[in-house]
Design a protein around this motif. Sequence first.
Motif, PDB file in Angstrom:
ATOM      1  N   LYS A  40     -44.815 115.847  70.539  1.00  0.00           N
ATOM      2  CA  LYS A  40     -43.978 115.705  69.390  1.00  0.00           C
ATOM      3  C   LYS A  40     -42.639 116.191  69.417  1.00  0.00           C
ATOM      4  N   GLU A  41     -42.606 117.208  70.223  1.00  0.00           N
ATOM      5  CA  GLU A  41     -41.371 118.034  70.130  1.00  0.00           C
ATOM      6  C   GLU A  41     -40.349 117.210  71.278  1.00  0.00           C
ATOM      7  N   LEU A  61     -42.788  98.743  61.532  1.00  0.00           N
ATOM      8  CA  LEU A  61     -43.937  97.623  61.612  1.00  0.00           C
ATOM      9  C   LEU A  61     -43.393  96.240  62.123  1.00  0.00           C
ATOM     10  N   GLU A 103     -48.567 118.872  70.268  1.00  0.00           N
ATOM     11  CA  GLU A 103     -47.379 119.422  69.704  1.00  0.00           C
ATOM     12  C   GLU A 103     -46.233 119.512  70.449  1.00  0.00           C
ATOM     13  N   GLY A 135     -45.119 102.205  58.798  1.00  0.00           N
ATOM     14  CA  GLY A 135     -44.972 101.797  57.449  1.00  0.00           C
ATOM     15  C   GLY A 135     -43.672 102.374  56.824  1.00  0.00           C
ATOM     16  N   TYR A 136     -44.179 103.722  56.901  1.00  0.00           N
ATOM     17  CA  TYR A 136     -43.137 105.069  56.302  1.00  0.00           C
ATOM     18  C   TYR A 136     -41.690 104.890  57.052  1.00  0.00           C
ATOM     19  N   GLN A 137     -41.696 104.680  58.389  1.00  0.00           N
ATOM     20  CA  GLN A 137     -40.647 104.492  59.148  1.00  0.00           C
ATOM     21  C   GLN A 137     -40.125 103.241  59.187  1.00  0.00           C
ATOM     22  N   LYS A 138     -40.468 102.238  58.727  1.00  0.00           N
ATOM     23  CA  LYS A 138     -40.241 100.710  58.781  1.00  0.00           C
ATOM     24  C   LYS A 138     -40.040 100.417  60.182  1.00  0.00           C
ATOM     25  N   GLU A 171     -53.402 106.048  60.172  1.00  0.00           N
ATOM     26  CA  GLU A 171     -52.350 107.093  60.174  1.00  0.00           C
ATOM     27  C   GLU A 171     -51.103 106.318  61.003  1.00  0.00           C
ATOM     28  N   PHE A 211     -39.818 109.219  69.750  1.00  0.00           N
ATOM     29  CA  PHE A 211     -40.558 108.235  68.898  1.00  0.00           C
ATOM     30  C   PHE A 211     -41.907 108.972  68.236  1.00  0.00           C
ATOM     31  N   PRO A 212     -42.676 108.664  67.267  1.00  0.00           N
ATOM     32  CA  PRO A 212     -43.578 109.318  66.552  1.00  0.00           C
ATOM     33  C   PRO A 212     -44.762 109.121  67.529  1.00  0.00           C
ATOM     34  N   VAL A 213     -45.590 110.375  67.587  1.00  0.00           N
ATOM     35  CA  VAL A 213     -46.740 110.796  68.430  1.00  0.00           C
ATOM     36  C   VAL A 213     -47.954 111.054  67.524  1.00  0.00           C
ATOM     37  N   SER A 236     -50.715 103.270  60.999  1.00  0.00           N
ATOM     38  CA  SER A 236     -50.172 102.172  60.090  1.00  0.00           C
ATOM     39  C   SER A 236     -49.173 102.844  58.986  1.00  0.00           C
ATOM     40  N   THR A 237     -49.660 104.204  58.770  1.00  0.00           N
ATOM     41  CA  THR A 237     -48.917 104.868  57.647  1.00  0.00           C
ATOM     42  C   THR A 237     -47.526 105.180  57.991  1.00  0.00           C
ATOM     43  N   ILE A 238     -47.445 105.574  59.329  1.00  0.00           N
ATOM     44  CA  ILE A 238     -46.285 106.391  59.905  1.00  0.00           C
ATOM     45  C   ILE A 238     -45.406 105.158  60.136  1.00  0.00           C
TER      46      ILE A 238
END
Lengths: 271, 271
Positions: B84-85, B225, B81, B220-223, B214, B89-91, B216-218
């Motif tokens: 992430k804060e 890749l 957490e 992909g979702y955030q474009k 996940e 970039f995504p964690v 891959s999901t994130i």
Amino acid sequence: MKQPIGVIDSGVGGLTVASELIRQLPKESIIYLGDTKRCPYGPRPKEEVIQYTWEMVNFLMTKDIKMLVIACNTATAFVLEQLKEALSFPVVGVIQPGARAAITSSRTGEIGVIGTEGTINSRAYVDALKQINSQITVRDLACPAFVPLVEKGIVKGSEAYQVVRESLGQMKVYNDMDTLILGCTHYPMIKDLIQEVIGSTVTVISSGEETAREVSTILGYQKKLYQGQLEPQNHFYTTGDVEVFQAIASRWFDQRVDAVSKIDLHSVKSL
Amino acid sequence: MKQPIGVIDSGVGGLTVASELIRQLPKESIIYLGDTKRCPYGPRPKEEVIQYTWEMVNFLMTKDIKMLVIACNTATAFVLEQLKEALSFPVVGVIQPGARAAITSSRTGEIGVIGTEGTINSRAYVDALKQINSQITVRDLACPAFVPLVEKGIVKGSEAYQVVRESLGQMKVYNDMDTLILGCTHYPMIKDLIQEVIGSTVTVISSGEETAREVSTILGYQKKLYQGQLEPQNHFYTTGDVEVFQAIASRWFDQRVDAVSKIDLHSVKSL
């Protein structure tokens, strides 16, 4: 947050996605809108699908949704990217989750996809798979007989088995295919039959189940899962006949679905 | 974008996550850092785990990563957490993906979790599961014998089978448990044995596989890749002995892993 998750579909097929959302995310509230009156979207020109989809989105935006699920393959193929750009909340379609789950599942790299003629001809699943891994071999097949079967409620028994066996016959020659994507939201209703015909060595991926999983992933990642104690409230809207919608929804959900309202999309003003 | 995905772990266990990332996202480049010298993190005080994890993150930030995967259950429980804060970039950690996959898979709502004593005592999986669905029944069990077994390379044969059978014995009384989460990054190396002992009616969830899904999901979702034509480049860093790391990595990846460098985290300046 207590805001609902919005789900749109050209008709009733997306109810398989909604039921998976309710199963996997039992604390969340769902607002479903099926444009049953103008269903199916598959044969319509792209511009019309874009216009109709936006009409649905504009309606759901009056309901303060925190996320949008496009539970329709045609609308996902034509409008997903545009909606992702335009909207301030997350938008998820049904194609990419199925493709990602198949890549996770497959060990041979040979993946099958079945769907309506529109979805198969759009090559949307092929593109989604190749975008992640260009080495994947895709075996795709349109199964136009499945949607009428499911909508008539014929989801088990010898008639349904015959239709599935005949439709999937040519898929059975691909000995290395170890994963099959159900690329249509109606198909989970006959998943057991499809599994029986295609054989136990093939993992059958239901895009509804996988889409719900990705909704969970993204809401979890963005800390938008509801953490309060209020009971979830689900509501269903249709542009067509309420009783027909209610009958299908009750059959598919295996329980009586009362919260169904009719809505006229032409009366919704764009926000 | 061509930036790599960063993966951190207290040692070698996270290599099962890295190998899944390479399998599921073959166009992406991976930078892996295992703090082998100070492994395991499990018995260390929380403040120390936080400090060591930040040292690893600061090193990976000098490599311009586009996403961070915490492939370590202890570090996920204590620092996810906060990271992430703090990071732009995504964690992603390893606990939530396994929990979500188990919820997708389970039909009975009774889910098993096995892990190290530290992970089981932290109740991190119980919390992650209950946060999504408070009705889930969780059966958890520490299996302290598994990590030493895997690190010694004993992943099949009668000795390994005996250890797994004895460890999992008390799990077999839960007849309604239809899903079992491997809550430790070492366990996928003995997944076949665990499946054999627990029985074919239980779906065994590997958190490495699900974490890669996940990611891959994130992405992909955030474009985010990578869509170019450059070959991926993977590099591995260890704070301990390069040859030992290389030997384990080569055995686990089933191919020789050359790109391993030693690094001293004390020499990395915070950005």
